[in-house]
Design an enzyme around this catalytic site. Structure first.
Site, PDB file in Angstrom:
ATOM      1  N   HIS A   2       0.847  -1.205   0.000  1.00 50.47           N
ATOM      2  CA  HIS A   2       0.000   0.000   0.000  1.00 50.47           C
ATOM      3  C   HIS A   2       0.878   1.250   0.000  1.00 50.47           C
ATOM      4  O   HIS A   2       0.693   2.150  -0.803  1.00 50.47           O
ATOM      5  CB  HIS A   2      -0.913   0.032   1.229  1.00 50.47           C
ATOM      6  CG  HIS A   2      -1.540   1.379   1.434  1.00 50.47           C
ATOM      7  ND1 HIS A   2      -2.707   1.777   0.810  1.00 50.47           N
ATOM      8  CD2 HIS A   2      -1.121   2.458   2.158  1.00 50.47           C
ATOM      9  CE1 HIS A   2      -2.986   3.042   1.145  1.00 50.47           C
ATOM     10  NE2 HIS A   2      -2.037   3.476   1.953  1.00 50.47           N
ATOM     11  N   HIS A  23       1.528   5.139  -2.628  1.00 54.83           N
ATOM     12  CA  HIS A  23       1.931   6.524  -2.298  1.00 54.83           C
ATOM     13  C   HIS A  23       3.185   7.006  -3.020  1.00 54.83           C
ATOM     14  O   HIS A  23       3.276   8.188  -3.379  1.00 54.83           O
ATOM     15  CB  HIS A  23       2.198   6.642  -0.785  1.00 54.83           C
ATOM     16  CG  HIS A  23       0.964   6.668   0.055  1.00 54.83           C
ATOM     17  ND1 HIS A  23       0.138   7.760   0.161  1.00 54.83           N
ATOM     18  CD2 HIS A  23       0.423   5.721   0.857  1.00 54.83           C
ATOM     19  CE1 HIS A  23      -0.865   7.488   0.987  1.00 54.83           C
ATOM     20  NE2 HIS A  23      -0.728   6.263   1.410  1.00 54.83           N
ATOM     21  N   GLU A  41      -5.307   9.750   0.074  1.00 55.10           N
ATOM     22  CA  GLU A  41      -5.731   8.345   0.090  1.00 55.10           C
ATOM     23  C   GLU A  41      -6.805   8.065  -0.954  1.00 55.10           C
ATOM     24  O   GLU A  41      -6.729   7.039  -1.628  1.00 55.10           O
ATOM     25  CB  GLU A  41      -6.264   7.924   1.475  1.00 55.10           C
ATOM     26  CG  GLU A  41      -5.206   7.842   2.574  1.00 55.10           C
ATOM     27  CD  GLU A  41      -4.141   6.759   2.352  1.00 55.10           C
ATOM     28  OE1 GLU A  41      -4.216   6.013   1.369  1.00 55.10           O
ATOM     29  OE2 GLU A  41      -3.209   6.693   3.152  1.00 55.10           O
ATOM     30  N   SER A  66      -4.030   1.274  -4.814  1.00 52.20           N
ATOM     31  CA  SER A  66      -3.461   0.006  -4.310  1.00 52.20           C
ATOM     32  C   SER A  66      -4.563  -1.027  -4.068  1.00 52.20           C
ATOM     33  O   SER A  66      -4.298  -2.116  -3.561  1.00 52.20           O
ATOM     34  CB  SER A  66      -2.694   0.253  -3.004  1.00 52.20           C
ATOM     35  OG  SER A  66      -3.555   0.821  -2.019  1.00 52.20           O
TER      36      SER A  66
END
Ligand code: HBI
Ligand code: FE
Length: 292
Positions: free
Chosen positions: A144, A149, A190, A209
């Site tokens: 993730h 990111h 996010e 993700s």
């Protein structure tokens, strides 16, 4: 590891949120900034194979769904073959935008998290999920954090936004504005969407993700897709264990960067007088952007 003032309640809060009630990472060897060594050599062939399966699934989903800046960063990082060596990836990142990666055991207290971001350090969790968690995981793992990111941190405008977000977070801790900053993080970094000349695209790490949320966020008729304003996002609740009921859309990263220019103090004061909004709210004057 000296305890920061907010450490205990932080872990209690996150632990109750995480699936098994305690955080999974090994915090015993973390330093005062919660940084650990990655121990890349300790990863097994099975873990690298699981990483490749996760990567292959997402790499098939992101073309024409992730924004170009994400795709360019993903290709530059070239992490398809196995769990990346964070020090090597950090050098690629540093050359692009002056950010570095730091290895952490998992979620860290906000004070430490914001301090890292404000100093252009992105914390990446060192452990990888189990095979049975292929489709869903309660806490961020290395896949993730790295796949979701890190690619956008190679984009200069987004990289500057994230540093400014970190600095705002440090101020928010002093102004009792943490919940507002957490919502801004959630609905941009996010789960953010961006309008591009090619159409609506995802840039949020939680979306990119995920095996199922990319298609859902862009094409399902169920969620709302609302033009982002900072104040609206700061007063909107979110769900941590299901697809989002609302997504907020920006026209470009420059607008997101500019939106975090002002001092948030007056916004916090104004928000304290307003009721929070449930995640599925659509206000009368708001557009619900049509599905592309
Ligand atoms: N720690 N490692 C890590 N990664 C996160 O994404 C993270 C965190 N600590 C706190 C946090 N996120 C959230 O509270 C943000 O809203 C600040
Ligand atoms: Fe994340």
């Amino acid at each position: 590891m000296d305890k920061h003032p907010n450490t205990d309640d932080f872990f209690a809060t996150v632990a109750e949120k995480s699936s098994c009630g305690v955080l999974r990472g090994d915090y015993a060897h973390a330093d005062a900034d919660y940084v650990v060594k990655q121990q890349w050599d300790a990863h097994t062939p099975a873990q690298h194979a699981l990483w490749r399966r996760l990567y292959q699934r997402q790499a098939r989903l992101v073309p024409d769904r992730a924004c170009d800046e994400f795709l360019q960063g993903m290709h530059k990082l070239d992490a398809a073959d196995g769990i990346p060596d964070l020090a090597k990836a950090s050098d690629i990142l540093f050359a692009a935008t002056g950010w570095r990666l730091v290895a952490v055991p998992g979620l860290v207290p906000e004070l430490n998290f914001f301090t890292h971001l404000a100093h252009r350090r992105f914390p990446v969790t060192v452990w990888l999920r189990k095979p049975e968690e292929f489709d869903y995981i309660a806490e961020p793992d290395v896949f993730h954090d790295f796949f979701g990111h890190v690619p956008l941190l190679l984009d200069p405008v987004f990289a500057d936004y994230l540093q400014r977000y970190g600095a705002a977070g440090l101020k928010a801790l002093k102004l009792d504005g943490l919940e507002y900053l957490a919502r801004l993080y959630w609905y941009t970094i996010e789960f953010g969407l961006i309008q591009t000349p090619q159409g609506l695209r995802a840039y949020g790490a939680g979306i990119l993700s995920s095996g199922g949320e990319i298609e859902y966020s862009l094409h399902s008729p169920l969620p709302r897709r609302i033009p982002l304003t900072v104040e609206r996002v700061m007063r909107t609740l979110y769900k941590i264990d299901s697809y989002q009921e609302s997504y907020f859309v920006i026209p470009n990263f420059q607008q997101l960067f500019d939106a975090t220019e002002p001092d948030f103090t007056p916004i916090y004061a104004h928000l304290k007088a307003l009721a929070v909004l449930p995640a599925d709210t659509l206000l009368p004057d708001e557009a619900n952007l049509a599905i592309p």
